[in-house]
Design an enzyme around this catalytic site. Structure first.
Site, mmCIF file in Angstrom:
data_model
loop_
_atom_site.group_PDB
_atom_site.id
_atom_site.type_symbol
_atom_site.label_atom_id
_atom_site.label_comp_id
_atom_site.label_asym_id
_atom_site.label_seq_id
_atom_site.Cartn_x
_atom_site.Cartn_y
_atom_site.Cartn_z
ATOM 1 N N ARG A 50 21.212 -69.561 -124.866
ATOM 2 C CA ARG A 50 22.138 -70.273 -125.752
ATOM 3 C C ARG A 50 21.531 -71.595 -126.232
ATOM 4 N NH1 ARG A 50 27.933 -69.899 -124.776
ATOM 5 N NH2 ARG A 50 27.452 -69.795 -122.568
ATOM 6 N N GLY A 137 24.668 -55.732 -106.592
ATOM 7 C CA GLY A 137 23.395 -56.455 -106.710
ATOM 8 C C GLY A 137 22.175 -55.638 -106.361
ATOM 9 N N GLY A 190 25.070 -69.407 -106.749
ATOM 10 C CA GLY A 190 24.779 -68.427 -107.813
ATOM 11 C C GLY A 190 25.426 -67.078 -107.602
ATOM 12 N N ASP A 204 36.084 -58.639 -111.290
ATOM 13 C CA ASP A 204 34.683 -58.216 -111.099
ATOM 14 C C ASP A 204 34.641 -56.943 -110.244
ATOM 15 O OD1 ASP A 204 31.635 -59.090 -111.029
ATOM 16 O OD2 ASP A 204 32.204 -58.586 -108.969
ATOM 17 N N LYS A 208 33.523 -52.989 -111.153
ATOM 18 C CA LYS A 208 32.569 -52.219 -110.338
ATOM 19 C C LYS A 208 33.204 -50.922 -109.847
ATOM 20 C CE LYS A 208 30.046 -56.362 -108.958
ATOM 21 N NZ LYS A 208 30.048 -57.523 -108.047
HETATM 22 N N1 LIG Z 1 24.732 -63.956 -110.360
HETATM 23 C C1 LIG Z 1 24.842 -62.819 -109.669
HETATM 24 O O1 LIG Z 1 24.824 -62.795 -108.431
HETATM 25 C C2 LIG Z 1 25.002 -61.534 -110.406
HETATM 26 C C3 LIG Z 1 25.213 -61.473 -111.761
HETATM 27 N N2 LIG Z 1 25.359 -60.272 -112.380
HETATM 28 C C4 LIG Z 1 25.566 -60.219 -113.825
HETATM 29 O O2 LIG Z 1 24.390 -60.682 -114.470
HETATM 30 C C5 LIG Z 1 24.724 -61.299 -115.699
HETATM 31 C C6 LIG Z 1 24.139 -62.705 -115.731
HETATM 32 O O3 LIG Z 1 24.674 -63.438 -114.647
HETATM 33 P P1 LIG Z 1 24.080 -64.878 -114.237
HETATM 34 O O4 LIG Z 1 22.611 -64.885 -114.366
HETATM 35 O O5 LIG Z 1 24.710 -65.200 -112.947
HETATM 36 O O6 LIG Z 1 24.723 -65.792 -115.395
HETATM 37 P P2 LIG Z 1 24.302 -67.268 -115.853
HETATM 38 O O7 LIG Z 1 25.542 -67.891 -116.397
HETATM 39 O O8 LIG Z 1 23.559 -67.960 -114.793
HETATM 40 O O9 LIG Z 1 23.279 -66.988 -117.064
HETATM 41 C C7 LIG Z 1 23.709 -66.566 -118.329
HETATM 42 C C8 LIG Z 1 22.586 -66.794 -119.334
HETATM 43 O O10 LIG Z 1 23.037 -66.273 -120.599
HETATM 44 C C9 LIG Z 1 22.721 -67.222 -121.617
HETATM 45 N N3 LIG Z 1 23.704 -67.095 -122.699
HETATM 46 C C10 LIG Z 1 25.042 -67.242 -122.595
HETATM 47 N N4 LIG Z 1 25.595 -67.076 -123.811
HETATM 48 C C11 LIG Z 1 24.590 -66.839 -124.678
HETATM 49 C C12 LIG Z 1 24.524 -66.606 -126.071
HETATM 50 N N5 LIG Z 1 25.628 -66.574 -126.826
HETATM 51 N N6 LIG Z 1 23.310 -66.406 -126.641
HETATM 52 C C13 LIG Z 1 22.193 -66.428 -125.888
HETATM 53 N N7 LIG Z 1 22.179 -66.630 -124.544
HETATM 54 C C14 LIG Z 1 23.376 -66.841 -123.973
HETATM 55 C C15 LIG Z 1 22.792 -68.573 -120.957
HETATM 56 O O11 LIG Z 1 22.001 -69.498 -121.702
HETATM 57 C C16 LIG Z 1 22.206 -68.248 -119.573
HETATM 58 O O12 LIG Z 1 20.807 -68.341 -119.660
HETATM 59 C C17 LIG Z 1 26.250 -61.229 -115.800
HETATM 60 O O13 LIG Z 1 26.606 -60.057 -116.507
HETATM 61 C C18 LIG Z 1 26.678 -61.105 -114.352
HETATM 62 O O14 LIG Z 1 27.930 -60.469 -114.213
HETATM 63 C C19 LIG Z 1 25.292 -59.081 -111.703
HETATM 64 C C20 LIG Z 1 25.078 -59.077 -110.361
HETATM 65 C C21 LIG Z 1 24.947 -60.290 -109.594
HETATM 66 N N1 LIG Z 2 30.016 -62.492 -108.961
HETATM 67 C C1 LIG Z 2 29.517 -61.289 -108.410
HETATM 68 C C2 LIG Z 2 28.043 -61.194 -108.634
HETATM 69 C C3 LIG Z 2 27.520 -59.859 -108.417
HETATM 70 O O1 LIG Z 2 27.923 -58.875 -108.999
HETATM 71 C C4 LIG Z 2 29.796 -61.245 -106.909
HETATM 72 O O2 LIG Z 2 30.217 -62.264 -106.376
HETATM 73 O O3 LIG Z 2 29.619 -60.194 -106.307
HETATM 74 NA NA NA Z 3 23.019 -52.176 -107.249
#
Ligand SMILES: NC(=O)C1=CN([C@@H]2O[C@H](COP(=O)(O)OP(=O)(O)OC[C@H]3O[C@@H](n4cnc5c(N)ncnc54)[C@H](O)[C@@H]3O)[C@@H](O)[C@H]2O)C=CC1
Ligand SMILES: N[C@@H](CC=O)C(=O)O
Ligand code: NA
Length: 436
Positions: A50, A137, A190, A204, A208
């Site tokens: 972003r 995850g 995180g 969430d 899942k």
């Molecule tokens: N954090 C975790 O433990 C886990 C996360 N996920 C999934 O992974 C995905 C990412 O999660 P996180 O890394 O934790 O999120 P985060 O919030 O840390 O990162 C999101 C990223 O997307 C970018 N972004 C947001 N809006 C944007 C836009 N309009 N244009 C371009 N870039 C944009 C931001 O700049 C940032 O770099 C989500 O779908 C989340 O549900 C899945 C499993 C575990």
């Molecule tokens: N927010 C989610 C991230 C992984 O999917 C969680 O807490 O499990």
């Molecule tokens: Na998995």
């Protein structure tokens, strides 16, 4: 540029936050290893964020905020989406798939609502759609369901699929820590979603559960088909009461194949807090760890356990998918497509068989137990156990039921709350993992 047989797979990364940042690190640190495993070098062709000015650590020539241009660029083979949310991500990924790019995503919210449309677009272009990181995850769970167990008949998938709520409940249970401070810590580490209400209110986990039910039962199940309750109403006294009884509370996703008396099958998918015995294997799953049981006719019971949230664990699952896509591209093949041929109906929560644990504060006088038992009997609910403890002129009464339709159990609790002899319904929670 060195290549493996001259092959390069060019990757557009969308989002470089908690998970995306770890994907960049691992892709860079393990470039040679990944090339050897994939049969092609896997190289970043662009990174969309972003705010590019907030990412001095990334090579400036790769960073852009123009996602639409990046996902359809002729310089890109695979789009890895780690932004989250539904729009505009849905449109970006449809554009990418239509332009012949394979997609790897960790986005459960999107996959739980729009996977049919995305799979259709992937089919039309003959490309891949992988999403292992979207559920539990790092734990390899979706690949086993889509591939390893494709020859079996799965009857149940049940477990802890949200790290944030498990982190909170574990802390409340073990140290008596408060809800708000623990949630803050989960966000700092995180684990939590950008909007942590998605975690605590069960959205969430419901996404899942929809993905798991779809894959397990070869049926399209969306998040709105999943009965959802979060942990916002689980109090320190609920956990303390559970502890006294040798139990604890976990937020579980439960997806079942339910067979009616006439032999017709349906699918039930639900997410809600559950009381389980402290010696149950799921009770020992602490912090942001996840654990999921799968029951299948031929395989029997399988258990999957590991880190369900956090940057590096989630990036591990993303990279596994990326290597799979690269391998498919190298040999000219494709991974599994959508499998929704069974198209089973989704059973409403009210008709789903559950068991309740009801804790009551009642008047300490003759006939109370009979009145409470009558309320259960009136709804056809059979009682499995009763425990009574007296204190001055009141008593605490705990009733655990056998399996009954959830609607009958709810109506029973409503009736009980109206009884003159019941001072307070202290806690009502569904029970799993005990003899029926
Ligand atoms: N954090 C975790 O433990 C886990 C996360 N996920 C999934 O992974 C995905 C990412 O999660 P996180 O890394 O934790 O999120 P985060 O919030 O840390 O990162 C999101 C990223 O997307 C970018 N972004 C947001 N809006 C944007 C836009 N309009 N244009 C371009 N870039 C944009 C931001 O700049 C940032 O770099 C989500 O779908 C989340 O549900 C899945 C499993 C575990
Ligand atoms: N927010 C989610 C991230 C992984 O999917 C969680 O807490 O499990
Ligand atoms: Na998995």
């Amino acid at each position: 540029m060195s290549t493996v047989d001259g092959r390069v797979i060019r990757v557009a990364l969308l989002g470089c936050g908690t998970v995306g940042g770890e994907v960049v690190r691992l892709l860079t640190e393990q470039a040679d290893e990944l090339a050897a495993r994939a049969g092609a070098r896997v190289e970043l062709a662009g990174i969309a964020v972003r705010r590019p000015d907030k990412h001095p650590e990334l090579p400036p020539e790769l960073v852009t905020s123009d996602v639409t241009k990046l996902v359809t660029s002729g310089e890109v083979d695979v789009v890895v989406e780690l932004v989250g949310g539904i729009e505009p991500v849905r449109q970006w990924l449809l554009d990418a798939l239509k332009a012949g790019k394979s997609v790897v995503t960790a986005n459960k919210a999107l996959m739980a609502e729009h996977s049919a449309e995305l799979f259709e677009a992937a089919d039309a272009s003959g490309v891949d759609l992988y999403f292992e990181a979207a559920v539990a995850g790092a734990i390899p769970l979706l690949r086993p369901l889509r591939e390893s167990l494709a020859g079996d008949r799965i009857t149940r998938v049940m477990g802890i699929v949200n790290g944030t709520t498990n982190f909170i409940l574990s802390a409340m249970d073990s140290t008596g820590a408060g809800y708000a401070e623990t949630l803050e810590e989960a966000s700092r580490l995180g684990y939590a979603e950008a909007d942590p209400t998605a975690d605590v209110d069960g959205y969430d986990a419901a996404s899942k559960a929809a993905i798991l039910a779809s894959l397990a039962f070869h049926t399209r199940v969306t998040a709105s088909d999943v009965h959802r309750e979060g942990i916002a109403d689980v109090t320190a006294s609920d956990l303390a009461a559970a502890k006294v009884l040798g139990r604890t509370v976990k937020l579980l996703a439960i997806c079942e194949r339910v067979t009616s008396d006439d032999g017709t099958e349906s699918v039930s998918a639900r997410v809600h807090p559950v009381m389980i015995p402290r010696d149950h294997q799921l009770a020992g799953v602490g912090g942001a760890y996840n654990a999921v049981y799968v029951e299948a006719d031929a395989a029997g019971e399988l258990m999957f356990y590991g880190q369900g949230a956090g940057g590096a664990p989630t990036a591990s699952a993303v990279l596994g998918d990326l290597v799979a896509v690269a391998r498919n591209r190298v040999v000219g093949g494709r991974g599994p497509r959508e499998s929704a041929h069974a198209a089973l109906p989704v059973r409403p929560m009210g008709q789903t068989p559950t068991r309740y644990h009801v804790s009551l504060d009642v008047a300490d006088r003759a006939g109370v137990l009979a009145q409470v038992a009558q309320a259960f009997a009136g709804h056809g609910v059979s009682i499995a156990a009763v425990r009574q403890r007296d204190a001055n002129d009141t008593a605490s009464l705990v009733v655990v039921t056998h399996l009954a339709p959830d609607a009958a159990l709810r109506s029973t609790v409503d009736d009980i709350a109206e009884l003159d002899v019941v001072n307070q319904v202290v806690s009502v929670m569904r029970v799993e993992g005990e003899d029926q």
